[in-house]
Scaffold this active site. Structure first.
Site, PDB file in Angstrom:
ATOM      1  N   HIS A 136       0.875  -1.175   0.000  1.00 23.38           N
ATOM      2  CA  HIS A 136       0.000   0.000   0.000  1.00 23.38           C
ATOM      3  C   HIS A 136       0.916   1.230   0.000  1.00 23.38           C
ATOM      4  O   HIS A 136       2.044   1.165   0.503  1.00 23.38           O
ATOM      5  CB  HIS A 136      -0.844  -0.044   1.281  1.00 23.38           C
ATOM      6  CG  HIS A 136      -1.863   1.042   1.417  1.00 23.38           C
ATOM      7  ND1 HIS A 136      -1.550   2.309   1.854  1.00 23.38           N
ATOM      8  CD2 HIS A 136      -3.199   1.047   1.199  1.00 23.38           C
ATOM      9  CE1 HIS A 136      -2.656   3.039   1.894  1.00 23.38           C
ATOM     10  NE2 HIS A 136      -3.671   2.299   1.505  1.00 23.38           N
ATOM     11  N   ASP A 213       3.529  -4.308   7.749  1.00 23.72           N
ATOM     12  CA  ASP A 213       2.273  -3.582   7.641  1.00 23.72           C
ATOM     13  C   ASP A 213       1.156  -4.602   7.860  1.00 23.72           C
ATOM     14  O   ASP A 213       0.867  -5.417   6.985  1.00 23.72           O
ATOM     15  CB  ASP A 213       2.185  -2.938   6.248  1.00 23.72           C
ATOM     16  CG  ASP A 213       0.835  -2.284   6.005  1.00 23.72           C
ATOM     17  OD1 ASP A 213      -0.069  -2.428   6.841  1.00 23.72           O
ATOM     18  OD2 ASP A 213       0.685  -1.628   4.959  1.00 23.72           O
ATOM     19  N   GLN A 216      -4.192  -5.053   7.000  1.00 22.73           N
ATOM     20  CA  GLN A 216      -5.222  -5.983   6.506  1.00 22.73           C
ATOM     21  C   GLN A 216      -5.159  -7.327   7.225  1.00 22.73           C
ATOM     22  O   GLN A 216      -6.076  -8.138   7.093  1.00 22.73           O
ATOM     23  CB  GLN A 216      -5.054  -6.225   4.997  1.00 22.73           C
ATOM     24  CG  GLN A 216      -5.261  -4.999   4.126  1.00 22.73           C
ATOM     25  CD  GLN A 216      -6.705  -4.512   4.116  1.00 22.73           C
ATOM     26  OE1 GLN A 216      -7.630  -5.226   4.504  1.00 22.73           O
ATOM     27  NE2 GLN A 216      -6.889  -3.281   3.694  1.00 22.73           N
ATOM     28  N   LYS A 239     -10.017  -1.031  10.501  1.00 20.77           N
ATOM     29  CA  LYS A 239     -10.109  -2.219   9.637  1.00 20.77           C
ATOM     30  C   LYS A 239     -10.383  -3.472  10.461  1.00 20.77           C
ATOM     31  O   LYS A 239     -10.497  -4.563   9.922  1.00 20.77           O
ATOM     32  CB  LYS A 239      -8.811  -2.389   8.848  1.00 20.77           C
ATOM     33  CG  LYS A 239      -8.611  -1.271   7.827  1.00 20.77           C
ATOM     34  CD  LYS A 239      -7.475  -1.571   6.895  1.00 20.77           C
ATOM     35  CE  LYS A 239      -6.964  -0.357   6.178  1.00 20.77           C
ATOM     36  NZ  LYS A 239      -7.890   0.181   5.180  1.00 20.77           N
ATOM     37  N   CYS A 377      -4.848   2.547  -3.529  1.00 13.74           N
ATOM     38  CA  CYS A 377      -3.592   3.086  -2.962  1.00 13.74           C
ATOM     39  C   CYS A 377      -2.471   2.066  -3.091  1.00 13.74           C
ATOM     40  O   CYS A 377      -1.634   1.914  -2.186  1.00 13.74           O
ATOM     41  CB  CYS A 377      -3.758   3.505  -1.506  1.00 13.74           C
ATOM     42  SG  CYS A 377      -4.922   4.829  -1.290  1.00 13.74           S
TER      43      CYS A 377
END
Ligand code: 7TS
Length: 419
Positions: A136, A213, A216, A239, A377
């Site tokens: 992302h 990261d 998600q 999220k 993104c």
């Protein structure tokens, strides 16, 4: 009973009943353009259950005040709840200390904190920062900025046609020059689940520090930061069924202790004079100003909600939904699925020949179906697959097979109109 998974193997059907939980989410009973809402944009922001809304509202309705600053009852209650949330989140991700749990405004802010505070102190000209082709923008731009500031070099791990990381290329790119490895655990554009534990071990052998990261990953995967041996782990509350404007940076204490503050202001200091500023201890050193108190409390409540169901049960149902949706969408000849990794979380990205994703999104919206269209993104992913954009349906545990059927029916309508 069994169903075909995305990669063609047979998986047992779960006995999970999403209707048991749907009633907790007030928004799911609303209508959009006169049709029942079918919310399939969970990778952008998942919905909040009433329990989270209540915890948020309770703060605002009965003890709204600032933290760490007042001797009065309201401030003490706010501080207790805020710090209680930090302890809950620590335990949830199995950090060894609350000093390692820093509240930020989201995953983007968490990664910028690492790039600016760790990066500007430790990265020098000629060092390499290794990221992947499926990041992302939040895990690209802060590193590009750091490279511009320091003269470090950005290297990129390629992805295969299936949307998996090319792990051979990863090993070739990894070297003693690699100072930082930045890798997404679950891709928002492709759904790919990356083998981050193995990648972290390999990066550590070369002396690199690893930033994962996890934006998600949080709603689908149980995270144990000690088991991963990750150096930094970033995620956002919104999220994982929590509020917007709040996220976490987990960092190893040994690294955080050596890092300078990222922002200056109240709460991150022990004392201030015009001659000298003495910084506060961890984690407050990185939390300048009044934090998102109700959001943090809401995040802890959201994780408790997930834990009460069980993230493994959630993941199993989402896998079943993804398999079903993939199987049904592939019956439509004009549709091409983008991202067919063996190990995939509940993201279904696709293109329809001759139809712009924006038009797909608009027609689906008329049917009450919310999906995301665009580059998500993750423009380098689009470039890799030579497309400007995709349509993306992303599933949560409260989604049903009937909602997948509604998606497929609406897509057939799109094809009738546009082709
Ligand atoms: N990393 C990943 C993998 C993401 O999917 C996102 C947001 C971020 C970082 C940034 O999170 P933020 O909360 O700081 O904004 N992804 C998306 C998406 O897929 N659609 O909208 C936002």
């Amino acid at each position: 009973m069994s169903s075909k998974s995305v990669n063609g193997t047979l998986t047992p059907e779960t006995t999970f009943n999403p209707h048991l939980y749907r009633k907790d989410f007030p928004v799911l009973s609303r209508e959009v353009h006169g049709k029942p809402l079918v919310y399939l944009d969970n990778a952008a922001s998942s919905q909040m259950p009433q329990q989270v809304i209540d915890s948020y509202a309770e703060y605002h309705g009965s003890y709204h005040s600032n933290v760490h600053r007042g001797v009065h009852a309201l401030s003490q209650q706010a501080t207790d709840e805020y710090e209680g949330a930090r302890e809950y989140i620590r335990a949830y991700i199995n950090a060894s200390s609350t000093k390692e749990v820093i509240f930020t405004s989201g995953a983007t802010d968490s990664i910028n904190l690492v790039a600016q505070s760790y990066g500007r102190t430790n990265i020098k000209e000629g060092d390499e920062i290794l990221i992947t082709n499926m990041e992302h923008h939040a895990n690209i731009v802060p590193w590009k900025m750091l490279c511009e500031e320091t003269g470090a070099v950005l290297k990129v791990i390629p992805i295969t046609d299936k949307g998996e990381l090319d792990l051979e290329a990863f090993e070739e790119l990894l070297s003693e020059k690699t100072a930082i490895l930045g890798v997404v655990m679950v891709s928002n554009a492709l759904g790919t689940i990356n083998p981050v534990k193995e990648m972290i071990a390999k990066a550590h052998e070369k002396g690199a520090v690893v930033v994962v990261d996890g934006a998600q990953a949080m709603p689908h995967v149980r995270i144990d930061v000690q088991d991963l041996d990750v150096d930094f782990f970033a995620f956002s509350a919104h999220k994982v069924y929590g509020p917007t404007g709040c996220g976490v940076l987990y960092g190893k204490k040994s690294l955080l202790e050596e890092m300078p503050p990222y922002r200056g202001g109240g709460d991150m200091i022990l004392s201030v004079s015009f001659d000298e500023v003495i910084y506060n201890q961890l984690p407050y050193k990185f939390e300048a100003g009044t934090p998102g108190i109700s959001q943090v409390i809401g995040l802890a409540r959201a994780l408790k909600y997930v834990d009460e169901i069980g993230v493994e049960k959630i993941a199993a149902w989402e896998d079943e939904l993804l398999s079903y949706a993939t199987q049904e969408i592939k019956k439509i000849p004009q549709v091409k699925v983008i991202g067919e990794a063996e190990n995939k979380a509940s993201v279904l990205s696709f293109v329809i020949e001759g139809v712009h994703p924006h038009d797909i999104g608009t027609i689906l919206d008329e049917d009450g179906i919310a999906i995301r269209t665009g580059h998500h993104c993750a423009q380098p992913v689009m470039e890799r697959f030579c497309i400007p954009a995709t349509s993306r349906a992303s599933f949560a545990f409260y989604n049903t097979k009937e909602e997948v059927d509604a998606l497929i029916a609406s897509l057939k309508k799109v094809i009738e109109i546009f082709t």
